[in-house]
Motif scaffolding. Sequence first.
Motif, short mmCIF file in Angstrom:
data_model
loop_
_atom_site.label_atom_id
_atom_site.label_comp_id
_atom_site.label_asym_id
_atom_site.label_seq_id
_atom_site.Cartn_x
_atom_site.Cartn_y
_atom_site.Cartn_z
N ARG A 197 0.87 -1.17 0.00
CA ARG A 197 0.00 0.00 0.00
C ARG A 197 0.91 1.22 0.00
NH1 ARG A 197 -2.29 -3.76 3.05
NH2 ARG A 197 -4.41 -4.38 2.54
N MET A 198 0.67 2.11 -0.95
CA MET A 198 1.49 3.31 -1.10
C MET A 198 0.65 4.54 -0.75
SD MET A 198 3.49 4.60 -4.48
CE MET A 198 4.30 6.19 -4.51
N TYR A 199 1.25 5.40 0.04
CA TYR A 199 0.59 6.63 0.49
C TYR A 199 1.43 7.83 0.06
CZ TYR A 199 -1.81 3.38 3.63
OH TYR A 199 -2.53 2.33 4.14
N ALA A 200 0.77 8.96 -0.13
CA ALA A 200 1.48 10.20 -0.46
C ALA A 200 1.08 11.28 0.54
CB ALA A 200 1.16 10.65 -1.88
N GLY A 201 2.02 12.19 0.79
CA GLY A 201 1.76 13.33 1.66
C GLY A 201 1.40 14.55 0.84
N GLU A 202 1.34 15.66 1.53
CA GLU A 202 1.05 16.93 0.87
C GLU A 202 2.18 17.25 -0.10
OE1 GLU A 202 -1.70 18.90 1.12
OE2 GLU A 202 -2.55 17.28 2.35
N PRO A 203 1.84 17.67 -1.32
CA PRO A 203 2.90 17.98 -2.28
C PRO A 203 3.61 19.28 -1.94
CG PRO A 203 0.75 18.47 -3.22
CD PRO A 203 0.50 17.83 -1.88
N GLY A 204 4.92 19.28 -2.23
CA GLY A 204 5.70 20.50 -2.13
C GLY A 204 5.83 21.12 -3.51
N ARG A 205 6.77 22.02 -3.68
CA ARG A 205 6.96 22.65 -4.99
C ARG A 205 7.39 21.64 -6.04
NH1 ARG A 205 10.46 24.47 -8.71
NH2 ARG A 205 12.27 23.59 -7.67
N SER A 206 8.38 20.81 -5.66
CA SER A 206 8.95 19.87 -6.63
C SER A 206 8.99 18.44 -6.11
CB SER A 206 10.37 20.31 -7.02
OG SER A 206 11.20 20.29 -5.86
N SER A 207 8.42 18.20 -4.94
CA SER A 207 8.55 16.87 -4.34
C SER A 207 7.27 16.45 -3.62
CB SER A 207 9.71 16.87 -3.34
OG SER A 207 9.40 17.70 -2.23
N VAL A 208 7.25 15.15 -3.34
CA VAL A 208 6.17 14.58 -2.53
C VAL A 208 6.77 13.45 -1.70
CG1 VAL A 208 5.37 12.96 -4.33
CG2 VAL A 208 3.80 13.72 -2.54
N MET A 209 6.37 13.38 -0.46
CA MET A 209 6.80 12.31 0.43
C MET A 209 5.87 11.12 0.22
SD MET A 209 9.20 11.87 2.56
CE MET A 209 9.57 10.34 3.39
#
Length: 142
Positions: free
Chosen positions: A87-99
């Motif tokens: 299961r893959m999760y993403a965080g809040e996007p930044g300018r050029s990245s995502v956790m």
Amino acid sequence: MTHATPTQAPTRRLILTTRIPVRWGDMDAYGHVNNTVYFRYFEQARVEWLEQAGSAVTPDNPVAPVIINASCTFLIPVNYPSTVVVRMYAGEPGRSSVMTWYELGVEGDDRLYSEGASKVVWMDPGTGKSVPLPDAIRAGVS
């Protein structure tokens, strides 16, 4: 005396669930999946997500997602034969990245076998400099 406020856990959004058969060759001399292979399972989930989001990793893509860090905590050994569920999760996007974060289990078992994380940054392959997240990626994780 001042008391620190507990930090808020980052917001995570489930963006992909995938199943990957464990191959005989994934195992090591101890009879369980080698630690390096967990990163390959996370990578496979990430590549599937990128393809579904329209940001496939190809030489002709003008922007490229790259990993700037990765981690994995091994909780329970995975053995052959089995199918891992990532299961893959993403965080809040930044300018050029995502956790991104990963939870790995085994099909038919509710236990968590490992968990991991990686920071994905988009860059211009020609310059090596970061670039803004593609709109489709930003929309998919927001």
